[in-house]
Design an enzyme around this catalytic site. Structure first.
Site, PDB file in Angstrom:
ATOM      1  CG  HIS A 436      -4.450  10.880  23.127  1.00  0.00           C
ATOM      2  ND1 HIS A 436      -3.579  11.854  22.684  1.00  0.00           N
ATOM      3  CD2 HIS A 436      -5.321  10.674  22.107  1.00  0.00           C
ATOM      4  CE1 HIS A 436      -3.916  12.220  21.462  1.00  0.00           C
ATOM      5  NE2 HIS A 436      -4.968  11.528  21.083  1.00  0.00           N
ATOM      6  NE  ARG A 437      -2.816  10.215  31.401  1.00  0.00           N
ATOM      7  CZ  ARG A 437      -2.689   9.646  32.599  1.00  0.00           C
ATOM      8  NH1 ARG A 437      -3.223  10.256  33.663  1.00  0.00           N
ATOM      9  NH2 ARG A 437      -2.040   8.512  32.751  1.00  0.00           N
TER      10      ARG A 437
END
Length: 464
Positions: A436-437
């Site tokens: 998700h980064r």
């Protein structure tokens, strides 16, 4: 002049290795770049080649030994050269640090301290309703109390003196505690009494003898065999470390779709029919004809989708997100010791047949542990397929520093509705694990939507 050969760094991530085999023996002549030994690293079996010429005078490490980086493994020099001092220095274990010998001192004779006199509290200061119960030492019964014996010291008739935990275990073992007399305070049945009660029959009214902890278990008591101990290989240690780091430091989220692969399966059959030899008579020693697998087509489809949605072809760094201009797809390959991920370079620029040939060759060398370090590193996206093991759907762990991995299940025969009629169809579950980064939900959804269009219209896979 004699020289000590140290264990070199044979792969970028190597910290130690297992010297699996020597290809030279003591007294053999060694030339520069001669193969001295094979070393099993955390990723593959690597070749240890000579950097100096001479004669192998002494082998310091036997085959099968675990060796740290820089540890001496052999001595090379001139024939007849005296290397006794060098061998002793290189092969001797480090001397233990000196320890001071304790000086014997006279042990003081223990003296018994008389217990303090009990404090007497007037009866009228105590609450009459409060009852003080001696605590039970057994940790399994830390919430229970020993009952107070009535009259003759026995429990009331018909009352089971046992904690809820002991009663639960007794029910699971089929042991009747009615009338049983245990070895706990006041005749309470404790966990260690259950085996003896079970062996004595459904009603064990006679008091049980208290058994010392060192007494061996009675015949018929439950016993457990010792587990088989399998030492961790270097590869298993690396897998454990990297996957723990991935799940601990990478914020995973998962997106799943179910795609229609009926046309993709038909395309695969047509390609393999074209690749089959025209003459059915094939020599016995000839290699089997090349076949394109469904996984090969998915690798190509993912490569094309990554070109169209490049945000999924990215990696996270503390200072920036790296969006790769190359599409190098890591393919998970199971081997007896664990898992390796050989990389198909520039998959978007290769044909399906070229990908199939490369994957087969990489997988063959991976199982033989002959891959080079550069063939297993620097991928930009991963694919893990468990369909051949009968798995319908699963979620894979991201292989850092890559930003995503696609988990592929098996092709399933399912009923589908076409023009209002139910007909047989073929579906495939795909799950995208995203960092998700790097990859947001909308970006991951866009990639899967593009991948679905390619799979359900497979000619687009071939044309790119």
């Amino acid at each position: 002049m004699a020289k000590v050969l140290d264990m070199p760094k044979l792969s970028p991530t190597m910290e130690e290795g297992v010297l699996s085999a020597w290809h030279k023996k003591e007294g053999d002549t060694v030339a520069v770049d001669d193969l001295l030994a094979e070393v099993e690293t955390d990723k593959a079996t690597m070749e240890f080649r000579a950097f100096d010429a001479g004669t192998l005078l002494k082998i310091l490490v036997p085959p099968g030994s675990q060796v740290k980086l820089g540890q001496p493994v052999a001595i090379v020099g001139s024939p007849g050269e005296d290397i006794s001092a060098m061998a002793a220095q290189a092969g001797a274990p480090p001397a233990p640090a000196p320890t001071a010998t304790p000086t014997p001192t006279a042990t003081p004779t223990p003296t018994q301290t008389p217990p303090p006199a009990p404090i007497r509290v007037p009866e009228d200061t105590l609450a009459p309703q409060a009852q003080r119960h001696p605590p039970v030492v057994n940790a399994l019964e830390r919430t229970s109390y020993a009952s107070e014996p009535a009259g003759n010291g026995r429990a009331d008739a018909g009352r089971v003196m046992a904690s809820p935990y002991v009663r639960k275990v007794a029910r699971e073992l089929g042991v009747d505690l009615q009338g049983a007399q245990g070895t706990g305070p006041g005749g309470r049945v404790v966990p260690s009494d259950l085996d003896a009660i079970r062996g004595a029959g459904p009603r064990a009214a006679a008091p049980l003898a208290r058994v010392a902890p060192s007494t061996p278990a009675a015949p018929g008591a439950a016993s457990f065999e010792e587990p088989e101990v399998r030492p961790l290989s270097l590869m298993r240690k690396t897998i454990a470390r990297r996957l723990t780091e991935s799940k601990s430091t990478v914020p995973h989220f998962y997106l799943s779709i179910d795609v229609d692969v009926a046309e993709l399966v038909k395309l695969r059959e047509r390609i393999n029919a074209e690749l089959a030899p025209a003459d059915a008579r094939v020599e016995a020693d000839a290699p089997p004809p090349l076949k394109v697998s469904l996984n090969d087509l998915l690798i190509k489809a993912c490569a094309v989708a990554l070109v169209r949605v490049p945000e999924c072809n990215a990696s996270f760094t503390p200072d920036a997100i790296l969006v790769h201009r190359r599409v190098d797809i890591s393919v998970a390959v199971a081997i007896p010791d664990g898992l390796v991920t050989p990389v198909v370079r520039r998959a978007d620029q290769k044909s399906v047949v070229a990908i199939a040939r490369e994957v087969r060759e990489l997988a063959s060398r991976a199982r033989a542990r002959k891959l080079k370090p550069e063939e297993m590193t620097d991928g930009t996206f991963s694919i893990s397929n468990l369909g051949m093991f009968g798995i319908d759907e699963f979620a894979a762990v991201i292989n850092p520093p890559e930003g995503a991995i696609l988990a592929v299940g098996q092709v399933r025969d399912v009923p589908v509705i076409v023009d209002g009629a139910v007909v047989p169809g073929k579906h495939l579950a795909l799950t995208l694990s995203c960092d998700h980064r790097v990859v947001d939900g909308a970006v991951g959804a866009a990639f899967l939507a593009e991948l679905r269009r390619l799979i359900e219209h497979p000619l687009r896979v071939l044309t790119g």
